[in-house]
Design a protein around this motif. Structure first.
Motif, PDB file in Angstrom:
ATOM      1  N   HIS A 224       0.863  -1.171   0.000  1.00  0.00           N
ATOM      2  CA  HIS A 224       0.000   0.000   0.000  1.00  0.00           C
ATOM      3  C   HIS A 224       0.905   1.228   0.000  1.00  0.00           C
ATOM      4  N   CYS A 263      -3.754  -1.538  -4.840  1.00  0.00           N
ATOM      5  CA  CYS A 263      -3.695  -2.724  -3.986  1.00  0.00           C
ATOM      6  C   CYS A 263      -4.903  -3.624  -4.161  1.00  0.00           C
ATOM      7  N   HIS A 267      -8.841  -0.008  -3.726  1.00  0.00           N
ATOM      8  CA  HIS A 267      -7.658   0.828  -3.484  1.00  0.00           C
ATOM      9  C   HIS A 267      -8.042   2.303  -3.346  1.00  0.00           C
TER      10      HIS A 267
HETATM   11 CU1  CUA Z   1      -4.077   0.107  -0.255  1.00  0.00          CU
HETATM   12 CU2  CUA Z   1      -4.112   0.988  -2.468  1.00  0.00          CU
END
Ligand code: CUA
Length: 389
Positions: A224, A263, A267
């Motif tokens: 992330h 991610c 996200h």
């Molecule tokens: Cu967690 Cu993009």
């Protein structure tokens, strides 16, 4: 059925956000504070003392806007915390140097185009004079660029050094941030507090009384990125490697941030809120989070439904047998949060009911499945969650 969906702190606050950009007494105060923090390095204590005295006499508008003022317009050129200020200063200086280079090169180019343009009486039969190996010209385009690069390297190295080797006093707030798909776990180890998605921190009004927040960034699953533009630069949050970051916000407010590394499905809705509040409010918040979960006997049925429907497998509610999961956000003080689903919607009745009926409506692709609760179960669990202040 489509639930009411207020992207928390977005649409609604943008209007306030644009007009909110710090008012002039704030600007003046901030400007003086910036000079003061620069003077600190040079030990020019007398001037610094005088300036700080002046700041004290100014109307205390820094922070007068309150911690609940959402700064919805994320602006890297409007930093309100120490590392972001340092980064901004470096970026502006670099841009200035580049602007000067652009003006010099562009100016020379324009001058050549105009001065040596083709004229009607030009003799087109002969070549212009040919210049080979002019030492003066070769030196002119070699030495100054090298010097400019050295200056840029020194400026950048200084900033990187200041940010990565901060001199902290003992009085720092330790904060562990753990990225999950698609929310943020927050731990305040010195206080024994676990929260989620909404970071509370105390404000550092004056550089003379700093209370920086020292953060460690870890990931529980994939990579992330953590970024709150007004407070700090962005930083990767990766599994099996701990990154460090610190902030020292100087103005009250609620700052918005984002996950910056793709991610998964949600996200874009892995939002961060940083609530910068007066130190006494921060202590109050900590005390509230440390308190055991409210055990209201009138919602006992809801608590039972919560456990029987396996909510406790993923969610922890401190002191509640069967509710000790760590896969989803800690719900011990769920009602102290402004938003649901890591900032995807306001934490109000309508959205909470919608979330309980099917989280995939507000946050499609989030890890919490539709638990297929019937209306009665939704009502009972809803009533229970509302007591978790
Ligand atoms: Cu967690 Cu993009």
């Amino acid at each position: 059925m489509k639930a009411a969906h207020h992207p928390a702190g977005r649409d609604r606050d943008v209007i306030e956000g644009t007009s909110e950009i710090v008012q002039w007494p704030n600007c003046l105060t901030l400007f003086i504070l910036r000079i003061c923090s620069a003077l600190q390095d040079h030990r020019e204590k007398l001037i610094r003392g005088a300036l700080l005295l002046l700041v004290e006499t100014l109307p205390r508008t820094v922070g007068a806007q309150g911690a609940d003022q959402v700064r919805a317009v994320q602006n890297i050129f409007h930093p309100l915390s120490k590392p972001a200020e340092l980064i901004n200063d470096t970026a502006r200086l670099t841009l200035l140097i580049c602007l000067i280079i652009f003006l010099v090169v562009g100016g020379l180019l324009l001058y050549s185009v105009v001065r040596f343009r083709r004229k009607s009486d030009d003799d087109d039969t002969s070549e212009p004079s040919q210049v080979y190996g002019s030492n003066a010209i070769e030196l002119a385009w070699t030495i100054p660029p090298i010097l400019i690069v050295i200056v840029l390297v020194l400026i950048t190295a200084r900033t990187v050094g200041e940010i990565s080797n901060p001199q902290f006093s003992k009085d720092v707030v330790q904060l562990r941030v753990i990225g999950h798909r698609f929310w943020w776990e927050l731990q305040y180890p010195d206080y024994g507090v676990t929260a989620a998605n909404e970071i509370h921190v105390p404000v550092s009004y004056l550089p003379s009384t700093p209370r920086p927040i020292q953060m460690t960034l870890d990931s529980a699953d994939v990579a992330h990125g953590f970024w709150v533009p007004e407070l700090n630069g962005k930083l990767w949050v990766v599994p099996n490697h701990r990154n460090m970051m610190w902030i020292q916000p100087s103005v009250l407010g609620t700052y918005l941030g984002n996950c910056t590394v793709l991610c998964g499905d949600q996200h874009a809705n892995m939002l961060i809120r940083v609530i910068v509040e007066p130190p006494e409010d921060f202590e109050k918040w900590i005390a509230g989070q440390k308190a055991p979960a409210v055990a209201d006997p009138s919602v006992e049925d809801g608590r039972r439904e919560f456990i029987e429907n396996s909510c406790g497998t993923c969610h922890r509610i401190a002191g509640t047998p069967g509710a000790d999961g760590v896969f989803g956000p800690d719900l011990t003080h769920f009602m102290s949060r402004q938003t649901l689903g890591s900032g995807v919607a306001d934490n109000d009745d309508e959205n909470l009911r919608s979330w309980l009926r099917d989280p995939q409506v507000l946050k499609p692709g989030c890890r919490m499945p539709n638990m297929k609760l019937d209306d009665k179960e939704v009502d009972l669990i809803f009533a229970y969650l509302k007591t978790l202040k």
